[in-house]
Design a protein around this motif. Structure first.
Motif, PDB file in Angstrom:
ATOM      1  N   ARG A   5       0.835  -1.210   0.000  1.00 13.66           N
ATOM      2  CA  ARG A   5       0.000   0.000   0.000  1.00 13.66           C
ATOM      3  C   ARG A   5       0.865   1.252   0.000  1.00 13.66           C
ATOM      4  O   ARG A   5       0.603   2.205  -0.722  1.00 13.66           O
ATOM      5  CB  ARG A   5      -0.917  -0.018   1.224  1.00 13.66           C
ATOM      6  CG  ARG A   5      -1.790   1.202   1.323  1.00 13.66           C
ATOM      7  CD  ARG A   5      -2.727   1.113   2.514  1.00 13.66           C
ATOM      8  NE  ARG A   5      -3.555   2.285   2.586  1.00 13.66           N
ATOM      9  CZ  ARG A   5      -3.779   2.959   3.695  1.00 13.66           C
ATOM     10  NH1 ARG A   5      -3.257   2.558   4.832  1.00 13.66           N
ATOM     11  NH2 ARG A   5      -4.536   4.025   3.687  1.00 13.66           N
ATOM     12  N   TYR A   6       1.893   1.255   0.840  1.00 15.95           N
ATOM     13  CA  TYR A   6       2.806   2.390   0.897  1.00 15.95           C
ATOM     14  C   TYR A   6       3.452   2.633  -0.468  1.00 15.95           C
ATOM     15  O   TYR A   6       3.508   3.756  -0.948  1.00 15.95           O
ATOM     16  CB  TYR A   6       3.875   2.142   1.960  1.00 15.95           C
ATOM     17  CG  TYR A   6       4.864   3.270   2.119  1.00 15.95           C
ATOM     18  CD1 TYR A   6       4.570   4.358   2.912  1.00 15.95           C
ATOM     19  CD2 TYR A   6       6.092   3.242   1.459  1.00 15.95           C
ATOM     20  CE1 TYR A   6       5.468   5.398   3.063  1.00 15.95           C
ATOM     21  CE2 TYR A   6       6.990   4.269   1.601  1.00 15.95           C
ATOM     22  CZ  TYR A   6       6.675   5.351   2.401  1.00 15.95           C
ATOM     23  OH  TYR A   6       7.566   6.380   2.535  1.00 15.95           O
ATOM     24  N   GLN A   7       3.923   1.575  -1.103  1.00 14.09           N
ATOM     25  CA  GLN A   7       4.584   1.714  -2.399  1.00 14.09           C
ATOM     26  C   GLN A   7       3.627   2.224  -3.465  1.00 14.09           C
ATOM     27  O   GLN A   7       4.001   3.037  -4.299  1.00 14.09           O
ATOM     28  CB  GLN A   7       5.198   0.379  -2.816  1.00 14.09           C
ATOM     29  CG  GLN A   7       6.384  -0.017  -1.971  1.00 14.09           C
ATOM     30  CD  GLN A   7       6.914  -1.395  -2.293  1.00 14.09           C
ATOM     31  OE1 GLN A   7       6.243  -2.214  -2.922  1.00 14.09           O
ATOM     32  NE2 GLN A   7       8.139  -1.667  -1.863  1.00 14.09           N
ATOM     33  N   ARG A   8       2.384   1.758  -3.452  1.00 11.98           N
ATOM     34  CA  ARG A   8       1.397   2.240  -4.429  1.00 11.98           C
ATOM     35  C   ARG A   8       1.099   3.719  -4.222  1.00 11.98           C
ATOM     36  O   ARG A   8       1.034   4.492  -5.179  1.00 11.98           O
ATOM     37  CB  ARG A   8       0.121   1.411  -4.337  1.00 11.98           C
ATOM     38  CG  ARG A   8       0.227   0.037  -4.981  1.00 11.98           C
ATOM     39  CD  ARG A   8      -1.118  -0.649  -5.070  1.00 11.98           C
ATOM     40  NE  ARG A   8      -1.765  -0.828  -3.766  1.00 11.98           N
ATOM     41  CZ  ARG A   8      -1.529  -1.849  -2.942  1.00 11.98           C
ATOM     42  NH1 ARG A   8      -0.648  -2.784  -3.291  1.00 11.98           N
ATOM     43  NH2 ARG A   8      -2.151  -1.951  -1.790  1.00 11.98           N
ATOM     44  N   ILE A  29      11.673  12.669  -0.504  1.00 14.59           N
ATOM     45  CA  ILE A  29      12.157  12.162   0.781  1.00 14.59           C
ATOM     46  C   ILE A  29      11.435  10.868   1.160  1.00 14.59           C
ATOM     47  O   ILE A  29      12.075   9.882   1.547  1.00 14.59           O
ATOM     48  CB  ILE A  29      11.990  13.230   1.872  1.00 14.59           C
ATOM     49  CG1 ILE A  29      12.969  14.373   1.599  1.00 14.59           C
ATOM     50  CG2 ILE A  29      12.223  12.643   3.256  1.00 14.59           C
ATOM     51  CD1 ILE A  29      12.750  15.590   2.450  1.00 14.59           C
ATOM     52  N   ILE A  30      10.096  10.836   1.025  1.00 15.56           N
ATOM     53  CA  ILE A  30       9.384   9.621   1.428  1.00 15.56           C
ATOM     54  C   ILE A  30       9.636   8.463   0.471  1.00 15.56           C
ATOM     55  O   ILE A  30       9.504   7.310   0.860  1.00 15.56           O
ATOM     56  CB  ILE A  30       7.864   9.864   1.585  1.00 15.56           C
ATOM     57  CG1 ILE A  30       7.247  10.289   0.272  1.00 15.56           C
ATOM     58  CG2 ILE A  30       7.588  10.837   2.704  1.00 15.56           C
ATOM     59  CD1 ILE A  30       5.746  10.297   0.274  1.00 15.56           C
ATOM     60  N   SER A  31      10.017   8.759  -0.765  1.00 19.66           N
ATOM     61  CA  SER A  31      10.272   7.670  -1.713  1.00 19.66           C
ATOM     62  C   SER A  31      11.589   6.946  -1.420  1.00 19.66           C
ATOM     63  O   SER A  31      11.820   5.865  -1.936  1.00 19.66           O
ATOM     64  CB  SER A  31      10.275   8.195  -3.148  1.00 19.66           C
ATOM     65  OG  SER A  31      11.370   9.053  -3.368  1.00 19.66           O
ATOM     66  N   GLN A  32      12.429   7.530  -0.587  1.00 22.69           N
ATOM     67  CA  GLN A  32      13.678   6.869  -0.223  1.00 22.69           C
ATOM     68  C   GLN A  32      13.443   5.661   0.683  1.00 22.69           C
ATOM     69  O   GLN A  32      14.336   4.849   0.867  1.00 22.69           O
ATOM     70  CB  GLN A  32      14.613   7.855   0.488  1.00 22.69           C
ATOM     71  CG  GLN A  32      15.077   8.980  -0.395  1.00 22.69           C
ATOM     72  CD  GLN A  32      15.940   9.973   0.363  1.00 22.69           C
ATOM     73  OE1 GLN A  32      16.275   9.780   1.527  1.00 22.69           O
ATOM     74  NE2 GLN A  32      16.297  11.052  -0.306  1.00 22.69           N
ATOM     75  N   PHE A  33      12.244   5.554   1.248  1.00 21.38           N
ATOM     76  CA  PHE A  33      11.961   4.491   2.206  1.00 21.38           C
ATOM     77  C   PHE A  33      10.954   3.489   1.662  1.00 21.38           C
ATOM     78  O   PHE A  33      10.218   2.866   2.418  1.00 21.38           O
ATOM     79  CB  PHE A  33      11.433   5.110   3.505  1.00 21.38           C
ATOM     80  CG  PHE A  33      12.339   6.170   4.047  1.00 21.38           C
ATOM     81  CD1 PHE A  33      13.534   5.838   4.643  1.00 21.38           C
ATOM     82  CD2 PHE A  33      12.003   7.504   3.923  1.00 21.38           C
ATOM     83  CE1 PHE A  33      14.380   6.816   5.129  1.00 21.38           C
ATOM     84  CE2 PHE A  33      12.840   8.495   4.404  1.00 21.38           C
ATOM     85  CZ  PHE A  33      14.034   8.151   5.016  1.00 21.38           C
ATOM     86  N   MET A  34      10.936   3.290   0.347  1.00 27.87           N
ATOM     87  CA  MET A  34       9.967   2.397  -0.279  1.00 27.87           C
ATOM     88  C   MET A  34      10.196   0.933   0.109  1.00 27.87           C
ATOM     89  O   MET A  34       9.262   0.152   0.175  1.00 27.87           O
ATOM     90  CB  MET A  34      10.026   2.521  -1.803  1.00 27.87           C
ATOM     91  CG  MET A  34       9.671   3.882  -2.312  1.00 27.87           C
ATOM     92  SD  MET A  34       7.991   4.087  -2.818  1.00 27.87           S
ATOM     93  CE  MET A  34       7.843   3.079  -4.228  1.00 27.87           C
ATOM     94  N   HIS A  35      11.429   0.544   0.368  1.00 25.11           N
ATOM     95  CA  HIS A  35      11.727  -0.863   0.627  1.00 25.11           C
ATOM     96  C   HIS A  35      11.572  -1.244   2.092  1.00 25.11           C
ATOM     97  O   HIS A  35      11.414  -2.421   2.405  1.00 25.11           O
ATOM     98  CB  HIS A  35      13.130  -1.208   0.144  1.00 25.11           C
ATOM     99  CG  HIS A  35      13.276  -1.012  -1.333  1.00 25.11           C
ATOM    100  ND1 HIS A  35      12.630  -1.803  -2.261  1.00 25.11           N
ATOM    101  CD2 HIS A  35      13.948  -0.098  -2.059  1.00 25.11           C
ATOM    102  CE1 HIS A  35      12.917  -1.394  -3.477  1.00 25.11           C
ATOM    103  NE2 HIS A  35      13.715  -0.349  -3.382  1.00 25.11           N
TER     104      HIS A  35
END
Length: 123
Positions: A5-8, A29-35
């Protein structure tokens, strides 16, 4: 926490940030923590979504200026990220006075000087 859900959500925000440059830095910034997302990062995503809901009609506006000249601007910072000491570069491209493309990216390597950052950004 549901990683999918976070990744979507972040993926949709990345797509939207092309038309809404006001959210670009927060989305970067938030996309750096996708994994490895955490609850605090999901709260940041929800805050961005609340901001978008409260500010409809904002975004890029294309207007007629009577010319089709192409202008491009590039800039870079040296050791701009405090967390990993990497530099960031960005560019903007205008056609006819309207912003059509832009990008900012964190360098893959740690650079030793501001001249090295500018050279890497141009390449």
């Amino acid at each position: 926490m549901d990683r999918g859900r976070y990744q979507r959500l972040v993926g949709k925000l990345i797509y939207l940030s092309h038309l809404r440059p006001d959210i670009a830095i927060a989305v970067r910034i938030i996309s750096q923590f996708m994994h490895a997302p955490k609850t605090t990062y999901l709260e940041a995503v929800m805050r961005i979504l609340r901001y978008l809901k409260s500010s409809p009609g904002k975004g890029l506006y294309f207007s007629k200026h009577g010319h089709l000249s192409v202008e491009a601007f590039i800039d870079a910072d040296w050791v701009g990220s405090v967390t990993d000491r990497r530099s960031t570069f960005g560019y903007l491209t205008f056609v006819g006075g309207n912003l059509v493309t832009w990008r900012s990216k964190k360098q893959n390597v740690v650079t030793r000087s501001s001249a090295d950052v500018e050279f890497r950004a141009m390449v």
